[in-house]
Design a protein around this motif. Sequence first.
Motif, PDB file in Angstrom:
ATOM      1  N   ALA A 133      10.168  -9.573   0.407  1.00 23.14           N
ATOM      2  CA  ALA A 133      10.563  -8.543  -0.403  1.00 23.14           C
ATOM      3  C   ALA A 133      11.150  -7.201   0.249  1.00 23.14           C
ATOM      4  N   GLU A 134      11.821  -6.468  -0.417  1.00 19.79           N
ATOM      5  CA  GLU A 134      12.744  -5.248   0.198  1.00 19.79           C
ATOM      6  C   GLU A 134      11.482  -4.108   0.078  1.00 19.79           C
ATOM      7  N   LEU A 135      11.559  -3.376   1.102  1.00 19.43           N
ATOM      8  CA  LEU A 135      10.313  -2.144   1.306  1.00 19.43           C
ATOM      9  C   LEU A 135      11.204  -0.951   1.185  1.00 19.43           C
ATOM     10  N   TYR A 136      10.448  -0.027   0.711  1.00 17.26           N
ATOM     11  CA  TYR A 136      10.915   1.380   0.766  1.00 17.26           C
ATOM     12  C   TYR A 136       9.990   2.392   1.370  1.00 17.26           C
ATOM     13  N   VAL A 155      16.945   6.230   6.761  1.00 14.08           N
ATOM     14  CA  VAL A 155      18.160   5.393   6.507  1.00 14.08           C
ATOM     15  C   VAL A 155      18.605   4.772   7.729  1.00 14.08           C
ATOM     16  N   GLN A 156      18.575   5.745   8.697  1.00 19.19           N
ATOM     17  CA  GLN A 156      19.168   5.379  10.123  1.00 19.19           C
ATOM     18  C   GLN A 156      18.067   4.400  10.630  1.00 19.19           C
ATOM     19  N   ASP A 157      17.116   4.061  10.109  1.00 18.61           N
ATOM     20  CA  ASP A 157      16.148   2.853  10.707  1.00 18.61           C
ATOM     21  C   ASP A 157      16.629   1.612   9.931  1.00 18.61           C
ATOM     22  N   GLY A 158      17.346   1.844   8.834  1.00 20.55           N
ATOM     23  CA  GLY A 158      17.921   0.529   8.370  1.00 20.55           C
ATOM     24  C   GLY A 158      17.278   0.438   6.916  1.00 20.55           C
ATOM     25  N   THR A 188      21.982   4.480  -1.436  1.00 21.91           N
ATOM     26  CA  THR A 188      20.616   4.442  -1.147  1.00 21.91           C
ATOM     27  C   THR A 188      19.851   4.664  -2.544  1.00 21.91           C
ATOM     28  N   VAL A 189      18.809   3.675  -2.814  1.00 24.59           N
ATOM     29  CA  VAL A 189      18.041   3.862  -3.936  1.00 24.59           C
ATOM     30  C   VAL A 189      16.989   4.861  -3.757  1.00 24.59           C
ATOM     31  N   ILE A 190      16.882   5.817  -4.684  1.00 29.90           N
ATOM     32  CA  ILE A 190      16.179   6.935  -4.866  1.00 29.90           C
ATOM     33  C   ILE A 190      15.129   6.865  -5.957  1.00 29.90           C
ATOM     34  N   PHE A 191      13.915   7.009  -5.757  1.00 27.02           N
ATOM     35  CA  PHE A 191      12.911   7.237  -6.737  1.00 27.02           C
ATOM     36  C   PHE A 191      12.327   8.733  -6.576  1.00 27.02           C
ATOM     37  N   CYS A 192      12.235   9.489  -7.505  1.00 27.89           N
ATOM     38  CA  CYS A 192      11.631  10.679  -7.637  1.00 27.89           C
ATOM     39  C   CYS A 192      10.002  10.546  -8.334  1.00 27.89           C
ATOM     40  N   ASP A 193       9.262  10.848  -7.291  1.00 28.46           N
ATOM     41  CA  ASP A 193       7.773  10.453  -7.827  1.00 28.46           C
ATOM     42  C   ASP A 193       7.029  11.905  -7.748  1.00 28.46           C
ATOM     43  N   ALA A 194       6.852  12.414  -9.011  1.00 34.38           N
ATOM     44  CA  ALA A 194       5.835  13.603  -9.199  1.00 34.38           C
ATOM     45  C   ALA A 194       4.395  13.337  -9.093  1.00 34.38           C
ATOM     46  N   ARG A 341      12.509  -5.522   5.168  1.00 32.95           N
ATOM     47  CA  ARG A 341      12.023  -6.503   4.288  1.00 32.95           C
ATOM     48  C   ARG A 341      10.529  -7.134   4.980  1.00 32.95           C
ATOM     49  N   MET A 342       9.722  -7.528   4.109  1.00 32.85           N
ATOM     50  CA  MET A 342       8.355  -8.038   4.233  1.00 32.85           C
ATOM     51  C   MET A 342       8.007  -9.295   3.676  1.00 32.85           C
TER      52      MET A 342
END
Length: 368
Positions: A133-136, A155-158, A188-194, A341-342
Amino acid sequence: MQIATIKAYHVAQPFVDGPYRMSKGRVADAFDAVIVSITSDDGITGWGEMAPLGNFYSAAFPAGARAGVMEIAPHLIGHDPRGLAGIGRLMDIVFKGHPYIKSALDMACWDLAARAADVPLVTMLGGKESDTAELYKVVTHGSVDAMAALAQRIVQDGFHRLQVKVGGNVRDDIERVTAVAASVPKDTVIFCDANAGWTHYQARQFADATRSIDYTFEQPCTTIEENMSVRRMLDKPMVLDESVTSLEDMLEIHRRGAADGLTLKISRLGGVGRTRLIRDVAVDLGFMITVEDTGGAEIDTAAMAHLSLSTPQERRLHAIAFHEWVTVRTASNKPPVTGSRMGVPDGPGLGIDVVPDLLGKPFFEVGR
């Protein structure tokens, strides 16, 4: 097969990167975990873990988890741990509410049942839909420059998926998210979490001012009604997290069209069994799904990975590797992470080989 012994351990898990910061000054220095082992009369042991994120994140707190496990565990002695639905009903009979207390006990029974069947837990949860699975990664709340710099490092870490913490002063958060988005590649996929930190008025201000930025809005407000107020004017996807505490909540969110996706947290829902049930119904109803938890190390992350990889790939958003957040180890192996990925550990059950000596002395033990 019957439950012969239950042990519970208290393990502090400090964060590798220092304090974890959310909006409104909420800060945690560590996961405060309860780890449970359940051993059958034929010597098979299953493991479970839950860790509230401080006392502020959800209706759960570490001392309550420890006290509740001591109340529930004696009632499980002598019961078949493979009777998973029955174990869940029994816990509800002897201890009303407080699903987070039951989570580690439920997880340990699922692990034990899968080990007894000599299959990975993912097989019992519906089967593996993909190998990884893709990690965030999380961009925690801080100054504009600090958040932009952290996003760049991630992002630099991949990594290609960011969860950016908002929910503070609206104007400041507009500046923060604008800077983060400008500092990373456009794909880059961005989620804004309040984290439910805003009123609907504030959330609508933020959404209106950030229309030009591509992101998914995550749990801007506390109630479903408040989030619906934001949803009506939103031109972006919305994911709800803190609003999902039960099957009934999920069905209400679907009925009202209040979200496109859901983040399901194992301990908030009461364990692996109820998370799987809600996950499966939500998938059939068309939601996008993330399965994670409020915190933990190798055991809890493994459970998250098994639930994530048994979620249909086309309905899965992403996952998170909590065991990489903390400075302590609880097992001789861990969920495998390659790049961003994990996967799931090899072996039956959770696949995690817990080392009891790493946990210290149990704070509670009950048996025949």
